[in-house]
Design an enzyme around this catalytic site. Structure first.
Site, PDB file in Angstrom:
ATOM      1  CE1 TYR A  22       2.363  -4.640  35.528  1.00  0.00           C
ATOM      2  CE2 TYR A  22      -0.354  -4.398  34.963  1.00  0.00           C
ATOM      3  CZ  TYR A  22       0.405  -4.831  34.583  1.00  0.00           C
ATOM      4  OH  TYR A  22       0.447  -5.973  33.434  1.00  0.00           O
ATOM      5  CE  LYS A  45       3.117  -3.260  32.129  1.00  0.00           C
ATOM      6  NZ  LYS A  45       4.333  -3.870  31.420  1.00  0.00           N
ATOM      7  CB  SER A  73      -0.926  -4.313  30.839  1.00  0.00           C
ATOM      8  OG  SER A  73      -1.755  -4.862  31.419  1.00  0.00           O
TER       9      SER A  73
END
Length: 262
Positions: free
Chosen positions: A149, A153, A136
């Site tokens: 997150y 990532k 991402s």
């Protein structure tokens, strides 16, 4: 692999979103595809539509990864490319419980590690293989309001970098896909972050898959569907303190938006 031989690929998280679009693009380009997801009904629908071979499994678990690779190898003969695409958002800030952190790291990081651990020995022996990690832009720039997150990532990008450093001269191509907003169920589930992630324009999964295919032709490491991410990444590296100040301004705006919605 012979230059004219069809690609034999595995795509995880293939029941929808980027994974389904990747599977569709690969099939359209003549690849033989094994699609996997823990969403059995969604996966079955994709398999019926595309003619892919479906392996229902949780690719974040050691058992699930082993099952996917064993069944894919039996079906395809060999695996040429592995698209480690499954991912979750996973919590918000410091209040996120340990079990959610653990699950997020399992899906967003350890799934890649477990797959690479099984694939690399055979790929090195054969002298070729491709490992594509769906990370991402958050793995390059962070994402406000989503600590697990962002951290996972970043780790996914770091692991992909390590794989490239370690195996890149042994015939293995490693690539990291780092989009911002994409029109998927994950974006729909992002709550108040949805508008922020879409501020630069949310791409369709099909557009992302097209860009991944293009990147596979020149083997570039970073696949950046949103061109502005490269400039943000440069700014972060060249003046980290200025970049952090900018991110704090973004955080303040997001906090204000949350207050208005409560």
């Amino acid at each position: 692999m012979a230059a004219d031989a069809p690609l034999r690929a595995v795509v995880t998280g293939a029941a929808g979103g980027i994974g389904a679009a990747l599977a569709a693009k690969l099939v359209a380009e003549g690849a033989s595809v094994v699609a996997t997801d823990r969403d059995e009904s969604g996966l079955a629908a994709i398999a019926d539509r595309l003619g892919t071979y479906a392996v229902p499994a949780d690719a974040a678990t050691a058992y699930g990864v082993e099952r996917v690779i064993e069944e894919a190898t039996a079906h395809l003969g060999e695996i040429d490319a592995y698209f480690a695409n499954a991912g979750v958002i996973g919590g918000a800030g410091l209040e996120t419980p340990d079990e959610v952190w653990a699950q997020t790291l399992d899906v967003n990081v350890m799934a890649h590690v477990r797959a690479a651990r099984l694939l690399m020995p055979a790929w090195v022996e054969r002298g070729h293989g491709r490992f594509v990690v769906t990370a991402s832009a958050a793995g390059l720039l962070s994402m406000i309001g989503a600590a697990p997150y962002s951290v996972s990532k970043h780790a996914a990008v770091a692991f992909a970098e390590w794989l490239s450093i370690t195996y890149g001269d042994k015939g293995i191509v490693v690539q990291a896909l780092c989009p911002q907003g994409v029109q998927t169920a994950m974006l729909d589930q992002a709550g108040e972050l949805r508008d922020l992630l879409s501020a630069q324009g949310a791409l369709t999964p099909e557009a992302v898959a097209e860009l991944v295919w293009e990147a596979m032709q020149d083997d570039r490491f970073l696949i950046l569907p949103h061109a502005q991410v490269a400039e943000f990444y440069r700014r972060r590296a060249s003046d980290t303190d200025a970049w952090l100040r900018g991110m704090r301004r973004l955080q303040a705006g997001f906090d204000q938006l949350k207050e208005q919605n409560t």
